[in-house]
Every structure is written in structure tokens, then in C-alpha cells.
Scaffold this motif. Structure first.
Motif, short mmCIF file in Angstrom:
data_model
loop_
_atom_site.label_atom_id
_atom_site.label_comp_id
_atom_site.label_asym_id
_atom_site.label_seq_id
_atom_site.Cartn_x
_atom_site.Cartn_y
_atom_site.Cartn_z
N ALA A 135 42.35 26.08 33.81
CA ALA A 135 42.60 27.52 33.98
C ALA A 135 44.08 27.75 34.27
O ALA A 135 44.67 27.06 35.10
N VAL A 136 44.67 28.73 33.58
CA VAL A 136 46.10 29.01 33.71
C VAL A 136 46.30 30.50 33.96
O VAL A 136 45.68 31.34 33.29
N ILE A 137 47.15 30.83 34.94
CA ILE A 137 47.55 32.20 35.21
C ILE A 137 48.88 32.46 34.51
O ILE A 137 49.82 31.68 34.67
N LEU A 138 48.99 33.52 33.73
CA LEU A 138 50.23 33.86 33.03
C LEU A 138 51.04 34.81 33.90
O LEU A 138 50.55 35.86 34.32
N ASP A 139 52.29 34.44 34.16
CA ASP A 139 53.18 35.24 35.01
C ASP A 139 54.37 35.69 34.17
O ASP A 139 55.23 34.88 33.81
N PHE A 140 54.44 36.99 33.87
CA PHE A 140 55.54 37.54 33.08
C PHE A 140 56.66 38.08 33.97
O PHE A 140 57.58 38.76 33.48
N GLY A 153 45.13 23.71 24.35
CA GLY A 153 44.19 22.96 25.18
C GLY A 153 43.97 23.48 26.57
O GLY A 153 43.27 22.85 27.36
N VAL A 154 44.59 24.66 26.94
CA VAL A 154 44.34 25.23 28.26
C VAL A 154 43.67 26.59 28.08
O VAL A 154 43.53 27.09 26.97
N HIS A 155 43.27 27.19 29.22
CA HIS A 155 42.49 28.42 29.14
C HIS A 155 43.12 29.50 30.01
O HIS A 155 42.92 29.51 31.23
#
Length: 261
Positions: free
Chosen positions: A57-62, A85-87
Motif C-alpha cells: 500500500a502506497v500513499i501519494l503525496d503531491f 507492482g504497488v497499490h
């Protein structure tokens, strides 16, 4: 020989900075909005440490960009990271426009994954209270500096930490008297002391305290992190595997691992 123009030189800077938050979910802070490069970097991480990153699990930080991506670019990035390969599961807390983008992407917004960067030097604007009147502007205060965690006594955990388990010491140090198995996780806002084998993950300084350290008697860790800066086992010299080590951040925020004397 002619001097090459700066634009012709290769760029070795990473487009995305990957950090780990309090619960071990990766926070990908976008530095350069290059979808192909971001996907390539993440694919390399997955290939190097598939047990840690595959389907992670990945959190996207803009928050590191001058402006948010448009909907099409954001959707392309989510799809590219999925292909790597990540979510991606959420966006990090940001502006109202960021929240609106998350809604259009069908993703939630998670606030606490932004706190690491704010405590390291960014001061978020407080929400005004309805009963307060506007006050005259004040001189800007200096950026906050991370301070040691002193609010509570250290937590001592005497039992083995098995795969799938997590031990979290909020606002204090953590001491583990038994082994930490592969797939297990120990997290502390302060430092971490492990008196057995460390085979899982250890995340110290989880709230942004860069002065935290990790000590262990037998190092086999899948991942270690301090204030979000991390290394996986493949990044650590084999001469340190199985040894008693200490781990800390130097002045350049680079994770250092050395044997204990």
C-alpha cells in the motif's frame, strides 16, 4: 574538449522520495511529476525487495509539487504504479484542491502521513476558530526543530513479536526483550532497543524525530527506518548481517548502520 551544456547532463535525482509512516505504509512524496520515471523507480524497489514492496500500500503525496497534476496525469500515475507492482490507496493530506482530486480519483485522504514532513520543517496553517477575531500579523517564527520524545516512560515488551504482529510505542522509546520475527513490525516515536534477533521491520522516530536510534543484538531486519528514511536488508553490507548494530541518521539525513563496539 567542449564543456557539455547542463541540459545535456544526465539527471540522477529520484523523482519520488519513499518514506515509511507509523504503520509501515509507504508514503511516496512526488518530487518530479514524471510518470515513467516514478514507475521505473518503484518497479526497481519491488524487484530488489519483493517481500516488502510487492502489492504494498502506497500513499501519494503531491505536497512537494508547485501545482497538482491534472486528473488525467494523476490517473496515469496510479495506473503506472499499479503496473510497477504497488497499490496506491490514498492521497496524503493537502489543500482543498488536493482533497477534490482525491475524490475524483476515488481515493481517501490520509492526514497523518503528512505529519512527518511538517514536523521536519513545514508549519501547517491552523484552522481559525469561529469565536476568534482577526489579529494583527506577527513576525514569522523560525521553523520547528524535532525534539526528543520525553512525554512518557519507555515501553518494555517482553514477549516475541511474531509475523503479522505490531508493537507501537507512542511518544516514547520501545525496548523489546525477545526476538522480532520476519513479517513482524515494531514502531516507536522514540528509539528502539532490541535484545534479541531483529528479522522484521523496525521504525523509530515515527513522528519525525530524527534523533531516534535503533539498537539490536542480531541484525537480519527486512527494513529499518528512522524518521521515514529507510533501508532494506539488501541495502546493508553483508558483513553487518547477524551482528549487533546501531542505526541512526547523520546530518544529511542518510541512514547509517555500524556494528556496536
Amino acid at each position: 574538449m567542449a564543456t557539455p551544456h547542463p541540459a545535456d547532463l544526465p539527471n540522477y535525482e529520484q523523482a519520488g522520495e519513499l518514506k515509511f509512516g507509523q504503520v509501515g505504509i509507504a508514503n511516496l512524496r512526488i518530487r518530479t511529476l514524471d510518470v515513467a520515471q516514478l514507475a521505473a523507480e518503484m518497479r526497481e524497489r519491488v524487484e530488489r525487495a519483493p517481500k516488502l514492496f510487492a502489492r504494498a500500500a502506497v500513499i501519494l503525496d503531491f505536497g512537494g509539487l508547485m501545482q497538482l497534476p491534472d486528473d488525467g496525469t494523476a490517473k496515469a500515475l496510479v495506473a503506472a504504479l499499479e503496473g510497477a507492482g504497488v497499490h496506491p490507496v490514498a492521497l496524503a493530506y493537502g489543500t482543498p484542491e488536493n482533497d477534490a482530486l482525491a475524490e475524483r480519483l476515488g481515493l481517501p485522504v490520509l492526514a497523518k502521513f503528512r505529519s512527518q514532513y511538517e514536523r521536519a520543517g513545514e508549519t501547517p496553517a491552523p484552522e481559525p476558530r469561529a469565536a476568534e477575531r482577526p489579529t494583527a500579523p506577527r513576525e514569522p517564527s523560525p521553523a520547528p526543530v524535532a525534539t526528543p520524545v520525553e512525554s512518557e516512560p519507555g515501553l518494555v515488551h517482553a514477549l516475541p513479536v511474531r509475523s503479522g504482529q505490531q508493537v507501537f510505542a507512542a511518544n516514547r522509546d520501545l525496548t523489546v526483550l525477545a526476538p522480532i520475527g520476519a513479517g513482524a513490525e515494531v514502531v516507536a516515536d522514540g528509539s528502539i532497543h532490541v535484545y534479541g534477533a531483529l528479522r522484521g521491520r523496525a521504525l523509530a522516530g515515527a513522528s519525525g524525530f530524527a534523533g531516534a536510534r535503533i539498537f539490536c543484538r542480531e541484525f537480519h531486519a527486512e527494513l529499518v527506518a528512522i524518521a521515514g528514511q529507510y533501508k532494506v536488508l539488501d541495502d546493508v553490507p553483508k558483513a553487518l548481517h547477524g551482528k549487533a548494530v546501531q542505526i541512526w541518521l547523520d546530518n544529511n539525513d542518510i541512514l547509517q548502520i555500524q556494528p556496536l563496539a
